[in-house]
Write a protein that holds these residues in place. Structure first.
Motif, mmCIF file in Angstrom:
data_model
loop_
_atom_site.group_PDB
_atom_site.id
_atom_site.type_symbol
_atom_site.label_atom_id
_atom_site.label_comp_id
_atom_site.label_asym_id
_atom_site.label_seq_id
_atom_site.Cartn_x
_atom_site.Cartn_y
_atom_site.Cartn_z
ATOM 1 N N ASP A 50 -7.657 0.436 -5.097
ATOM 2 C CA ASP A 50 -7.170 1.075 -3.836
ATOM 3 C C ASP A 50 -7.579 0.046 -2.876
ATOM 4 O O ASP A 50 -6.886 -0.296 -1.689
ATOM 5 C CB ASP A 50 -7.809 2.347 -3.467
ATOM 6 C CG ASP A 50 -7.408 3.629 -4.294
ATOM 7 O OD1 ASP A 50 -6.211 3.327 -4.954
ATOM 8 O OD2 ASP A 50 -7.849 4.535 -4.328
ATOM 9 N N HIS A 51 -8.722 -0.620 -2.755
ATOM 10 C CA HIS A 51 -8.835 -1.602 -1.724
ATOM 11 C C HIS A 51 -8.148 -2.784 -1.859
ATOM 12 O O HIS A 51 -7.548 -3.304 -0.817
ATOM 13 C CB HIS A 51 -10.493 -2.103 -2.100
ATOM 14 C CG HIS A 51 -10.766 -3.505 -1.454
ATOM 15 N ND1 HIS A 51 -11.153 -3.467 0.024
ATOM 16 C CD2 HIS A 51 -11.034 -4.679 -1.956
ATOM 17 C CE1 HIS A 51 -11.326 -4.755 0.322
ATOM 18 N NE2 HIS A 51 -11.253 -5.515 -0.720
ATOM 19 N N ARG B 196 -4.561 -1.786 -0.717
ATOM 20 C CA ARG B 196 -4.779 -1.431 0.885
ATOM 21 C C ARG B 196 -5.059 -3.133 1.557
ATOM 22 O O ARG B 196 -4.191 -3.195 2.716
ATOM 23 C CB ARG B 196 -5.602 -0.851 1.320
ATOM 24 C CG ARG B 196 -5.390 -0.251 2.580
ATOM 25 C CD ARG B 196 -6.914 0.756 3.112
ATOM 26 N NE ARG B 196 -6.760 1.930 2.433
ATOM 27 C CZ ARG B 196 -7.641 2.380 1.595
ATOM 28 N NH1 ARG B 196 -8.967 1.662 1.270
ATOM 29 N NH2 ARG B 196 -7.472 3.516 0.761
ATOM 30 N N ARG B 197 -5.711 -3.728 1.240
ATOM 31 C CA ARG B 197 -6.421 -4.888 1.958
ATOM 32 C C ARG B 197 -5.849 -6.307 1.737
ATOM 33 O O ARG B 197 -5.902 -7.094 2.509
ATOM 34 C CB ARG B 197 -8.020 -4.875 2.187
ATOM 35 C CG ARG B 197 -8.477 -3.482 2.601
ATOM 36 C CD ARG B 197 -8.386 -3.247 4.209
ATOM 37 N NE ARG B 197 -9.218 -4.507 4.812
ATOM 38 C CZ ARG B 197 -10.282 -4.270 5.201
ATOM 39 N NH1 ARG B 197 -11.072 -3.258 4.714
ATOM 40 N NH2 ARG B 197 -11.093 -5.405 5.705
ATOM 41 N N TRP C 239 0.877 -1.233 -0.012
ATOM 42 C CA TRP C 239 -0.012 -0.025 -0.090
ATOM 43 C C TRP C 239 0.867 1.252 0.079
ATOM 44 O O TRP C 239 0.419 2.127 -0.704
ATOM 45 C CB TRP C 239 -0.846 -0.078 1.216
ATOM 46 C CG TRP C 239 -1.784 1.283 1.316
ATOM 47 C CD1 TRP C 239 -2.003 1.970 2.596
ATOM 48 C CD2 TRP C 239 -2.937 1.672 0.473
ATOM 49 N NE1 TRP C 239 -2.797 3.101 2.194
ATOM 50 C CE2 TRP C 239 -3.480 2.892 0.932
ATOM 51 C CE3 TRP C 239 -3.266 1.396 -0.813
ATOM 52 C CZ2 TRP C 239 -4.298 3.711 0.341
ATOM 53 C CZ3 TRP C 239 -4.026 2.281 -1.490
ATOM 54 C CH2 TRP C 239 -4.797 3.215 -0.819
ATOM 55 N N GLU D 128 -11.542 2.796 -6.787
ATOM 56 C CA GLU D 128 -12.076 2.461 -5.493
ATOM 57 C C GLU D 128 -11.392 0.928 -5.053
ATOM 58 O O GLU D 128 -11.117 0.587 -4.163
ATOM 59 C CB GLU D 128 -13.333 2.739 -5.172
ATOM 60 C CG GLU D 128 -13.667 2.320 -3.545
ATOM 61 C CD GLU D 128 -14.006 0.974 -3.365
ATOM 62 O OE1 GLU D 128 -13.791 0.538 -2.349
ATOM 63 O OE2 GLU D 128 -14.537 0.393 -4.228
ATOM 64 N N ARG D 129 -11.839 0.078 -6.226
ATOM 65 C CA ARG D 129 -11.638 -1.224 -5.754
ATOM 66 C C ARG D 129 -10.008 -1.533 -6.043
ATOM 67 O O ARG D 129 -9.668 -2.431 -5.335
ATOM 68 C CB ARG D 129 -12.439 -2.092 -7.315
ATOM 69 C CG ARG D 129 -13.982 -2.088 -6.892
ATOM 70 C CD ARG D 129 -14.275 -2.353 -5.465
ATOM 71 N NE ARG D 129 -14.041 -3.773 -5.027
ATOM 72 C CZ ARG D 129 -14.188 -4.015 -3.859
ATOM 73 N NH1 ARG D 129 -14.429 -3.171 -2.784
ATOM 74 N NH2 ARG D 129 -13.599 -5.316 -3.552
ATOM 75 N N TRP E 260 -11.575 -8.886 -6.828
ATOM 76 C CA TRP E 260 -11.930 -7.687 -6.365
ATOM 77 C C TRP E 260 -12.493 -6.680 -6.980
ATOM 78 O O TRP E 260 -13.049 -5.646 -6.361
ATOM 79 C CB TRP E 260 -10.271 -6.761 -5.746
ATOM 80 C CG TRP E 260 -9.425 -6.486 -6.895
ATOM 81 C CD1 TRP E 260 -9.769 -5.470 -7.521
ATOM 82 C CD2 TRP E 260 -8.286 -6.827 -7.261
ATOM 83 N NE1 TRP E 260 -8.677 -5.102 -8.614
ATOM 84 C CE2 TRP E 260 -7.830 -5.964 -8.146
ATOM 85 C CE3 TRP E 260 -7.744 -7.931 -7.095
ATOM 86 C CZ2 TRP E 260 -6.590 -6.307 -8.905
ATOM 87 C CZ3 TRP E 260 -6.412 -8.153 -7.570
ATOM 88 C CH2 TRP E 260 -5.819 -7.479 -8.610
ATOM 89 N N VAL F 6 -14.952 -7.840 0.602
ATOM 90 C CA VAL F 6 -13.745 -7.583 1.121
ATOM 91 C C VAL F 6 -12.587 -8.444 0.820
ATOM 92 O O VAL F 6 -11.651 -8.058 0.494
ATOM 93 C CB VAL F 6 -14.196 -7.229 2.495
ATOM 94 C CG1 VAL F 6 -12.549 -7.274 3.567
ATOM 95 C CG2 VAL F 6 -14.952 -5.998 3.068
#
Length: 333
Positions: free
Chosen positions: A183-184, A187-188, A131, A180-181, A318, A313
Motif C-alpha cells: 500500500d505504501h 500510494r507514495r 493509487w 502495508e508495504r 519498499w 519511505v
C-alpha cells in the motif's frame, strides 16, 4: 574501504559506482561469489550489448558462447562452478538467483487478469492515478487472500526453501506487513520508475528503467573500477571477527539479520565496533525479522534515525526497514 554482502553482486557494483576506493564483497555461499565474479569479468571483457545479452536484458541465443569466452578469465573455483552449471545462464545472469526466480514467479502466480492489471498500474502517469487504480481494482479479496497464502511459513520453508523464515518471530504478522508495504508503494512511489517494480510486476527488467549498475554508463564506469572489487567466500561473522581494528570505513550489511538470532547480531555489531574506524557508517536493512534494531547503540554506534526514516519511505524495494549507524570514537572489544 567498504565491506558488503555479495548476494547477487548488485550492491558491490553500486558501491563501485559510488567511487569506493576498495569494495570487499563477502558471501558464505560460493555460488553467489561465482555469480558476482562472472558479472565482474563480463564488465571488463564484454562490450555493453554482449553484457546485456549475457545478463538477460535482451534476447541472446549466444549466452553459453559468451560464458565460454569468459571462462579463461575466471578464478579456478568460479570456472569449475560455471562449467558445472552452464544451464543457469539460459535466461540470463540476472534471473538465475533464487530470489530473482521468486520475483518472476510472483507474476505468474497472480494470474492473467492481475497480470493485465499490473501492466495498467505500471503505465500510470504518477502515484495519484496509480493509487486510485490500486484501491479500486487491485486491493480486493483475492489480493488479500494471496498475501495471506504468501505469509504461510511452510511455503517459505519447503517450497521457496528460504532458511531465513526460521528467524522470523512467531508473532510477526507477515501478511499485514506485506500489505502495508505494498500500500505504501502504491500510494507514495511511482512504480513505473522503479526497476524492482518492473521485475516484480512484469517479470523482467525494463531496459529504460534499469538500476544504475546495469546501464551503459554504469557498465563503462564499473569496467574502469572493477580492479577495486575483492570477492571472498566467507561469512560476515568470520570476516568481521578476523578484521584488524579500523579495517573498514563503511559496511553495507544487506539483511544479514534475516539469517541469524539476536546473539549473533549482537556479536556482529560488537565486532564491527572494533573493525570499523571512528565515524565509519554501517547500513543494515531488515526484512521480516525486525529484531535487534537497538543493538548498534549498545555497541558503540549512534543511529541516524532521520536517514533511516527517509530510506524507509523512499527505498525502491519498499519491503525493507533500515538501520543506519555511525561508529563513535570509542573502543568496544
Amino acid at each position: 574501504r567498504i565491506l558488503c554482502i555479495t548476494a547477487s553482486g548488485s550492491r558491490a557494483f553500486d558501491l563501485l559506482l559510488a567511487d569506493a576506493a576498495e569494495v570487499v564483497a563477502i558471501d558464505r555461499n560460493p555460488a553467489q561469489t561465482a555469480l558476482a565474479e562472472l558479472f565482474a569479468t563480463a564488465y571488463v571483457h564484454c562490450d555493453y550489448m554482449t553484457f546485456c545479452g549475457l545478463a538477460g536484458l535482451r534476447d541472446d541465443p549466444g549466452r553459453c558462447g559468451h560464458l565460454d569466452a569468459l571462462l579463461p578469465f575466471l578464478s579456478a573455483p568460479a570456472r569449475v562452478f560455471w562449467q558445472r552449471n552452464r544451464g543457469l545462464v539460459a535466461d540470463g545472469l540476472l534471473y538465475c538467483g533464487r530470489w530473482e526466480g521468486f520475483l518472476r514467479r510472483f507474476r505468474r502466480w497472480a494470474g492473467a487478469r492481475r497480470q493485465r492489471l499490473a501492466d495498467r498500474i505500471l503505465a500510470c502517469a504518477g502515484p495519484e492515478e496509480q493509487w486510485a487504480l490500486w484501491q479500486e481494482q487491485w486491493d480486493d479479496w483475492q489480493w488479500r487472500m494471496f498475501l495471506r497464502a504468501l505469509a504461510l511459513r511452510p511455503l517459505w520453508r519447503w517450497v521457496l526453501r528460504e532458511p531465513g523464515i526460521a528467524f522470523v518471530p512467531g508473532d510477526f504478522d507477515m501478511a499485514g506487513y506485506a500489505r502495508e508495504r505494498f500500500d505504501h508503494a502504491a500510494r507514495r512511489l511511482h512504480l513505473a520508475r522503479l526497476p524492482f517494480a518492473w521485475l516484480l510486476m512484469s517479470g523482467a527488467y525494463r531496459t529504460d528503467v534499469l538500476p544504475p549498475y546495469l546501464t551503459e554508463t554504469g557498465h563503462a564506469l564499473i569496467r574502469e573500477r572493477a580492479g577495486r572489487l575483492k570477492l571472498r567466500t566467507a561469512s560476515l561473522e568470520q570476516t568481521i571477527a578476523a578484521a584488524d581494528p579500523g579495517t573498514f570505513d563503511g559496511a553495507s550489511l544487506s539483511d544479514y539479520s534475516s539469517y541469524c538470532d539476536l546473539p549473533v547480531q549482537r556479536q556482529v555489531w560488537r565486532d564491527l565496533a572494533r573493525g570499523m574506524g571512528p565515524g565509519a557508517v554501517a547500513c543494515e536493512r531488515k526484512f521480516f525479522n525486525k529484531t535487534g534494531m537497538h543493538i548498534p547503540e549498545e555497541c558503540g554506534f549512534s543511529r541516524d534515525k532521520e536517514l533511516e526514516e527517509r530510506l524507509n519511505v523512499s527505498d525502491g524495494a519498499w519491503f525493507y526497514s533500515f538501520v543506519v549507524a555511525a561508529r563513535e570514537d570509542v573502543h568496544y572489544g
